[in-house]
Scaffold this motif. Structure first.
Motif, PDB file in Angstrom:
ATOM      1  N   ASN A 134     -24.776 -10.784 -38.346  1.00 49.53           N
ATOM      2  CA  ASN A 134     -25.872 -10.437 -38.279  1.00 49.53           C
ATOM      3  C   ASN A 134     -25.923  -8.975 -37.847  1.00 49.53           C
ATOM      4  O   ASN A 134     -25.221  -8.436 -36.983  1.00 49.53           O
ATOM      5  CB  ASN A 134     -26.682 -11.090 -36.898  1.00 49.53           C
ATOM      6  CG  ASN A 134     -28.318 -10.764 -36.837  1.00 49.53           C
ATOM      7  OD1 ASN A 134     -28.496  -9.663 -36.199  1.00 49.53           O
ATOM      8  ND2 ASN A 134     -28.988 -11.567 -37.305  1.00 49.53           N
ATOM      9  N   GLN A 138     -23.776 -16.303 -37.822  1.00 50.78           N
ATOM     10  CA  GLN A 138     -24.701 -16.005 -39.149  1.00 50.78           C
ATOM     11  C   GLN A 138     -23.987 -16.722 -40.155  1.00 50.78           C
ATOM     12  O   GLN A 138     -24.537 -17.268 -41.231  1.00 50.78           O
ATOM     13  CB  GLN A 138     -24.711 -14.404 -39.436  1.00 50.78           C
ATOM     14  CG  GLN A 138     -25.278 -13.900 -40.754  1.00 50.78           C
ATOM     15  CD  GLN A 138     -26.617 -14.003 -40.525  1.00 50.78           C
ATOM     16  OE1 GLN A 138     -27.364 -13.902 -39.509  1.00 50.78           O
ATOM     17  NE2 GLN A 138     -27.297 -14.147 -41.754  1.00 50.78           N
ATOM     18  N   MET A 190     -19.230 -12.849 -42.381  1.00 47.95           N
ATOM     19  CA  MET A 190     -20.857 -12.295 -42.526  1.00 47.95           C
ATOM     20  C   MET A 190     -21.159 -12.313 -41.320  1.00 47.95           C
ATOM     21  O   MET A 190     -20.916 -13.185 -40.359  1.00 47.95           O
ATOM     22  CB  MET A 190     -21.593 -13.087 -43.477  1.00 47.95           C
ATOM     23  CG  MET A 190     -21.235 -13.014 -45.030  1.00 47.95           C
ATOM     24  SD  MET A 190     -22.703 -13.901 -45.997  1.00 47.95           S
ATOM     25  CE  MET A 190     -22.820 -15.432 -45.068  1.00 47.95           C
ATOM     26  N   GLN A 205     -29.120  -5.259 -43.459  1.00 49.60           N
ATOM     27  CA  GLN A 205     -27.929  -6.333 -43.217  1.00 49.60           C
ATOM     28  C   GLN A 205     -27.133  -6.915 -44.488  1.00 49.60           C
ATOM     29  O   GLN A 205     -25.883  -6.855 -44.320  1.00 49.60           O
ATOM     30  CB  GLN A 205     -28.705  -7.712 -42.736  1.00 49.60           C
ATOM     31  CG  GLN A 205     -27.813  -8.641 -42.247  1.00 49.60           C
ATOM     32  CD  GLN A 205     -28.509  -9.839 -41.539  1.00 49.60           C
ATOM     33  OE1 GLN A 205     -28.689  -9.642 -40.308  1.00 49.60           O
ATOM     34  NE2 GLN A 205     -28.746 -11.060 -42.088  1.00 49.60           N
ATOM     35  N   PRO A 206     -27.886  -6.856 -45.576  1.00 46.03           N
ATOM     36  CA  PRO A 206     -26.995  -7.268 -46.788  1.00 46.03           C
ATOM     37  C   PRO A 206     -26.024  -6.048 -47.029  1.00 46.03           C
ATOM     38  O   PRO A 206     -24.914  -6.222 -47.567  1.00 46.03           O
ATOM     39  CB  PRO A 206     -27.916  -7.317 -47.937  1.00 46.03           C
ATOM     40  CG  PRO A 206     -29.014  -7.910 -47.174  1.00 46.03           C
ATOM     41  CD  PRO A 206     -29.269  -6.985 -45.925  1.00 46.03           C
ATOM     42  N   VAL A 230     -28.213 -12.460 -46.921  1.00 54.71           N
ATOM     43  CA  VAL A 230     -27.023 -11.572 -47.018  1.00 54.71           C
ATOM     44  C   VAL A 230     -26.989 -11.377 -48.532  1.00 54.71           C
ATOM     45  O   VAL A 230     -27.135 -10.328 -49.222  1.00 54.71           O
ATOM     46  CB  VAL A 230     -25.989 -11.918 -46.242  1.00 54.71           C
ATOM     47  CG1 VAL A 230     -24.891 -10.579 -46.419  1.00 54.71           C
ATOM     48  CG2 VAL A 230     -26.326 -12.084 -44.840  1.00 54.71           C
ATOM     49  N   ASN A 256     -23.147  -5.534 -44.511  1.00 53.14           N
ATOM     50  CA  ASN A 256     -22.264  -6.550 -44.729  1.00 53.14           C
ATOM     51  C   ASN A 256     -21.224  -6.156 -45.905  1.00 53.14           C
ATOM     52  O   ASN A 256     -20.148  -6.489 -45.601  1.00 53.14           O
ATOM     53  CB  ASN A 256     -22.963  -8.047 -44.694  1.00 53.14           C
ATOM     54  CG  ASN A 256     -22.995  -8.637 -43.633  1.00 53.14           C
ATOM     55  OD1 ASN A 256     -22.327  -9.313 -43.209  1.00 53.14           O
ATOM     56  ND2 ASN A 256     -24.197  -8.528 -43.077  1.00 53.14           N
TER      57      ASN A 256
END
Length: 303
Positions: free
Chosen positions: A159, A130, A157, A198-199, A138, A202
């Protein structure tokens, strides 16, 4: 020290869940697997997976509802396209001391739980490239401009469809605090492609867990795993080789790709979906109708 695998699913993705669990059980008949319901419509898929492969439903459903509701409310009811993705955060508080989370649009090609052996040195694992695609989907450039993260941080970062960690490493209160921080700065995140969790996950991992490891950085490198990669080579045993590193794939992830006939590596997915049963017959395409007299006249005029 207990180890196990979590998935999220509902009845809508029953076929995907069956393919994933079939692939896991081919290589590993013993590791316990727990289903975190994506919503209230999960009873059919739960029954199928339990009967075939001993998959259990997460024990504290009330906790999942409370957790996901609090996380959803942090940003407001209309902010996220798929807020139920946050239910996977229940992994931190389930029955396994060490756990692996896997999305249902994945099939695996090895005893995937053995990757948790890296926990002898690390607290969080992922396994993807990713980071090579930049920060899109992200973060935005704001995280660098305002020194939220360094360039080095952003190389970690990952996935959100495949990751592993340890129970209790993040507390319930820390998750709420993280979401509050993120809600106060929506400009840090790229939600343009309708990503939801996901963002945020992370951000939480990069901020709160220092001992991280991306398995693709292991010695001698590692294969890719995205279903949109065109150069993987099929093998006779329904697996794939990444010729760029001359290694078999550990898993294949159709992230952002609709799994249907004609999609990349459809034959691989179909093999694992119907591993224990006959494939449904594909209806033959009807023969084209012979054009009528008027249509024949029109065609002659056009020619």
């Amino acid at each position: 020290m207990s180890r196990g695998i979590y998935i999220t699913a509902n009845d809508k993705v029953t076929d995907h869940a069956i393919a994933l669990i079939n692939s896991i059980r081919i290589h590993d008949p013993e590791t316990p697997i727990v289903l975190i319901p994506y919503d209230d419509n999960y009873h059919n898929v739960a029954e199928i997976l339990k009967q075939r492969h001993g998959v259990e439903v997460y024990q504290d459903l009330e906790f999942i509802d409370r957790l996901s509701k609090r996380l959803h409310e942090a940003f407001g009811s209309d902010f996220f396209a798929r807020p139920n993705q946050f239910r996977k955060q229940a992994c931190w508080f389930g029955e396994f001391d060490e756990f692996l989370y896997i999305d249902t649009d994945i099939v695996v090609f090895e005893k995937i739980i053995d990757n948790l052996n890296y926990f002898s040195e690390y607290d969080f694992l992922c396994c993807d490239y990713q980071h090579l695609g930049g920060i899109k989907n992200v973060f935005t450039s704001k995280v660098l401009e305002e020194n939220v993260f360094t360039e080095s941080d952003l190389k970690d970062m990952f996935n959100g469809g495949f990751w592993a960690s340890k129970k209790g490493l993040v507390s319930e209160q820390e998750i709420y605090e993280t979401f509050a921080e993120c809600a106060a700065h929506p400009e840090y995140f790229d939600f343009s492609q309708k990503t939801s969790d996901q963002p945020i996950i992370n951000y939480m991992i990069l901020k709160r867990i220092a001992h991280r490891f991306n398995i693709v950085r292991r010695p001698k490198g590692a294969p890719g795993n995205w279903g949109g990669t065109s150069h993987f080579i099929p093998t006779a045993n329904h697996q794939l080789i990444d010729p760029s590193v001359d290694q078999p794939l550990q898993y294949l992830h159709w992230a952002g790709i609709r799994i249907q006939p004609g999609c990349p590596y459809w034959d691989i997915w179909e093999h694992y979906r119907y591993f224990h049963e006959d494939k449904p017959l594909v209806e033959a395409m009807p023969a084209p109708k012979k054009p009528g007299f008027f249509q024949q006249i029109v065609s002659k005029i056009k020619r």
